[in-house]
Design a protein around this motif. Structure first.
Motif, PDB file in Angstrom:
ATOM      1  N   SER A 156     -42.006  -6.357  -9.866  1.00  0.00           N
ATOM      2  CA  SER A 156     -41.346  -5.220  -9.250  1.00  0.00           C
ATOM      3  C   SER A 156     -39.958  -5.617  -8.736  1.00  0.00           C
ATOM      4  CB  SER A 156     -42.182  -4.729  -8.066  1.00  0.00           C
ATOM      5  OG  SER A 156     -41.375  -4.035  -7.168  1.00  0.00           O
ATOM      6  N   PRO A 157     -38.958  -4.725  -8.867  1.00  0.00           N
ATOM      7  CA  PRO A 157     -37.638  -5.010  -8.302  1.00  0.00           C
ATOM      8  C   PRO A 157     -37.697  -5.298  -6.797  1.00  0.00           C
ATOM      9  CG  PRO A 157     -37.533  -3.098  -9.741  1.00  0.00           C
ATOM     10  CD  PRO A 157     -38.982  -3.449  -9.617  1.00  0.00           C
ATOM     11  N   ALA A 158     -38.687  -4.720  -6.103  1.00  0.00           N
ATOM     12  CA  ALA A 158     -38.794  -4.961  -4.653  1.00  0.00           C
ATOM     13  C   ALA A 158     -39.088  -6.436  -4.390  1.00  0.00           C
ATOM     14  CB  ALA A 158     -39.903  -4.088  -4.061  1.00  0.00           C
ATOM     15  N   GLY A 206     -33.349   6.117  -3.562  1.00  0.00           N
ATOM     16  CA  GLY A 206     -32.867   6.956  -2.464  1.00  0.00           C
ATOM     17  C   GLY A 206     -32.529   6.157  -1.231  1.00  0.00           C
ATOM     18  N   ALA A 207     -32.069   6.877  -0.185  1.00  0.00           N
ATOM     19  CA  ALA A 207     -31.506   6.226   1.001  1.00  0.00           C
ATOM     20  C   ALA A 207     -32.519   5.840   2.061  1.00  0.00           C
ATOM     21  CB  ALA A 207     -30.487   7.171   1.644  1.00  0.00           C
ATOM     22  N   ALA A 208     -33.692   6.489   2.086  1.00  0.00           N
ATOM     23  CA  ALA A 208     -34.591   6.311   3.234  1.00  0.00           C
ATOM     24  C   ALA A 208     -34.962   4.837   3.420  1.00  0.00           C
ATOM     25  CB  ALA A 208     -35.845   7.148   3.046  1.00  0.00           C
ATOM     26  N   ASN A 209     -35.060   4.436   4.669  1.00  0.00           N
ATOM     27  CA  ASN A 209     -35.497   3.079   4.999  1.00  0.00           C
ATOM     28  C   ASN A 209     -37.002   2.984   4.856  1.00  0.00           C
ATOM     29  OD1 ASN A 209     -33.281   1.403   5.771  1.00  0.00           O
ATOM     30  ND2 ASN A 209     -32.978   2.702   7.555  1.00  0.00           N
ATOM     31  N   ASN A 210     -37.496   1.822   4.477  1.00  0.00           N
ATOM     32  CA  ASN A 210     -38.944   1.540   4.429  1.00  0.00           C
ATOM     33  C   ASN A 210     -39.717   2.599   3.648  1.00  0.00           C
ATOM     34  OD1 ASN A 210     -38.410  -0.663   6.173  1.00  0.00           O
ATOM     35  ND2 ASN A 210     -38.399   0.761   7.890  1.00  0.00           N
ATOM     36  N   GLN A 211     -39.278   2.862   2.426  1.00  0.00           N
ATOM     37  CA  GLN A 211     -39.920   3.899   1.603  1.00  0.00           C
ATOM     38  C   GLN A 211     -41.352   3.528   1.230  1.00  0.00           C
ATOM     39  OE1 GLN A 211     -37.311   4.949  -1.746  1.00  0.00           O
ATOM     40  NE2 GLN A 211     -35.575   4.707  -0.393  1.00  0.00           N
ATOM     41  N   ASP A 248     -35.123  -0.224  -1.319  1.00  0.00           N
ATOM     42  CA  ASP A 248     -34.394   0.646  -0.381  1.00  0.00           C
ATOM     43  C   ASP A 248     -33.272  -0.077   0.361  1.00  0.00           C
ATOM     44  OD1 ASP A 248     -36.197  -0.816   1.160  1.00  0.00           O
ATOM     45  OD2 ASP A 248     -37.371   0.927   1.793  1.00  0.00           O
ATOM     46  N   TYR A 249     -33.539  -1.311   0.799  1.00  0.00           N
ATOM     47  CA  TYR A 249     -32.520  -1.965   1.619  1.00  0.00           C
ATOM     48  C   TYR A 249     -31.316  -2.435   0.799  1.00  0.00           C
ATOM     49  CZ  TYR A 249     -34.604  -6.565   0.411  1.00  0.00           C
ATOM     50  OH  TYR A 249     -35.078  -7.670  -0.247  1.00  0.00           O
ATOM     51  N   LEU A 261     -28.086  -9.427   0.508  1.00  0.00           N
ATOM     52  CA  LEU A 261     -27.983  -8.809  -0.822  1.00  0.00           C
ATOM     53  C   LEU A 261     -26.782  -7.880  -0.937  1.00  0.00           C
ATOM     54  CD1 LEU A 261     -31.536  -8.238  -2.250  1.00  0.00           C
ATOM     55  CD2 LEU A 261     -30.010 -10.180  -2.415  1.00  0.00           C
ATOM     56  N   ALA A 262     -26.220  -7.453   0.206  1.00  0.00           N
ATOM     57  CA  ALA A 262     -25.005  -6.638   0.161  1.00  0.00           C
ATOM     58  C   ALA A 262     -23.770  -7.528  -0.030  1.00  0.00           C
ATOM     59  CB  ALA A 262     -24.871  -5.824   1.447  1.00  0.00           C
TER      60      ALA A 262
END
Ligand code: NAD
Length: 339
Positions: free
Chosen positions: A324-326, A252-257, A277-278, A69-70
């Motif tokens: 959901s966007p996730a 936000g930046a945190a992994n696995n929110q 998050d990712y 996705l990046a």
């Protein structure tokens, strides 16, 4: 173990040991459809080798999704070195790990992760060029922060109809390497920035340096704001905390929110837009991947701005599909990886 590999659709699992240095290492290569597998190396104690292997497999899968996705020409992989009780010679252990990576002939590129440092990567680099985040490479955290900043703008536009930061109230949880740089950037752009950290010294610094508003750590999640930016530990969003949120979006930046996958649907049900998050925190990966390929800083900065574009695309799909966007992000990544 083959069942775990199959469940994660893992391409390959490599184990190596080097008794003289105490090295016991696992390299999980998840998917190389888009390029060589890239992912950090953890150096942590584990209860048993099986837990270490399962951790490597789970993390490698996450890296494939993140790189895809990046928009990077990289696959996903992860290394886990089981931290021994006694380390006689740390440099020799990481040199042995460097020889293991070299034996994979470029199918896996390593990087810093929990428990490792750029000094460790310098030792790895003595035996292989398939390594990033050495001390010559610099800290990826400011680039992660820049990516999150771009993502917050895209999220504000999608949820609030404007990405004008001067009218935005952002609550940043955690003022570490990423959170502090992000909060500073947001304040410089005119946003009202609320901050918390378990370390009161970091909060005090943010108040003095750029006029952040301090909030007690246990109150930040329920503080009214436009955007909540978790930048501390993972797992902050569960059914209980989501019920307390008073924000329009989480970015936000945190992994696995998300403590569990279904929490994404609970956010959706509350009308809180969630930046996967990712996707939003991929700036550090973009930096190390492109730097390893010899790209210039302007090219890397241009790539970071695409995080906002990708999120906008995900939000549009999510709105159209009422999902959901996730879940949309996972589906998009799987399409890129498996067609
Ligand atoms: P860090 O360890 O430098 O900072 C984390 C900060 O959060 C610390 O100051 C800590 O005191 C604070 N914190 C922890 N729990 C808190 C809580 N409940 N309330 C308030 N503050 C709390 O870590 P970092 O490198 O800034 O990374 C932050 C997060 O972003 C992590 O989840 C990390 O996995 C993720 N991430 C980082 C990068 C990167 O480039 N560093 C890249 C991608 C993802």
């Amino acid at each position: 173990m083959f069942a775990a590999m199959e469940a994660a659709r893992l391409e390959a699992l490599h184990l190596a040991q080097d008794p003289p240095t105490g090295l016991q290492a696992i390299i999980a290569i998840h998917n190389t459809t888009l390029g060589a597998a890239l992912g950090g190396c953890r150096f942590l104690p584990y209860a048993d080798p099986e837990s270490a292997i399962l951790d490597a497999i789970r993390l490698a899968q996450g890296m494939s999704y993140k790189a895809a996705l990046a928009g990077l020409p990289q696959g996903g992989g992860k290394a886990v070195i089981i931290r021994p009780g006694h380390i006689a010679n740390r440099a020799a252990l990481f040199e042995a790990f460097g020889r293991m990576i070299e034996s994979l002939a470029g199918r896996y590129i390593t990087a810093v992760d929990s428990g490792t440092s750029s000094a460790d990567m310098d030792c790895v680099a003595q035996h292989t060029q398939h390594v990033t985040s050495t001390s010559a490479g610099g800290d990826p955290s400011p680039h992660t922060a820049m990516g999150v900043f771009n993502g917050i703008r895209a999220t504000a536009l999608a949820r609030l109809g404007s990405d004008d930061l001067e009218s935005l109230r952002v609550a940043v949880q955690g003022l570490g390497h990423v959170g502090y740089a992000l909060a500073e950037q947001l304040a410089a752009a005119g946003a009202e920035v609320l901050v918390s950290d378990l370390d009161s010294g970091r909060v005090q610094l943010a108040v003095e340096q750029f006029g952040a508003h301090p909030v007690a750590s246990d109150a930040l999640l329920s503080t009214p704001c436009d955007i909540l930016a978790p930048c501390g530990l993972g797992g902050v969003l569960d059914s209980q905390s989501v019920a307390r949120l008073r924000c329009a979006a989480v970015a936000g930046a945190a992994n696995n929110q998300l403590a569990q996958a279904h929490v994404a649907d609970e956010l959706e049900a509350r009308g809180i837009l969630y930046a996967p998050d990712y996707v939003i925190n991929s700036g550090g990966l973009i930096y190390v991947a492109l730097q390893h390929r010899g790209e210039t800083l302007p090219a890397i900065t241009a790539h970071l701005s695409r995080i906002g574009v990708r999120l906008t695309e995900i939000y549009a799909h999510a709105q159209a599909d009422k999902r959901s966007p996730a879940r949309v992000a996972d589906a998009l990544a799987e399409h890129l990886l498996y067609g």
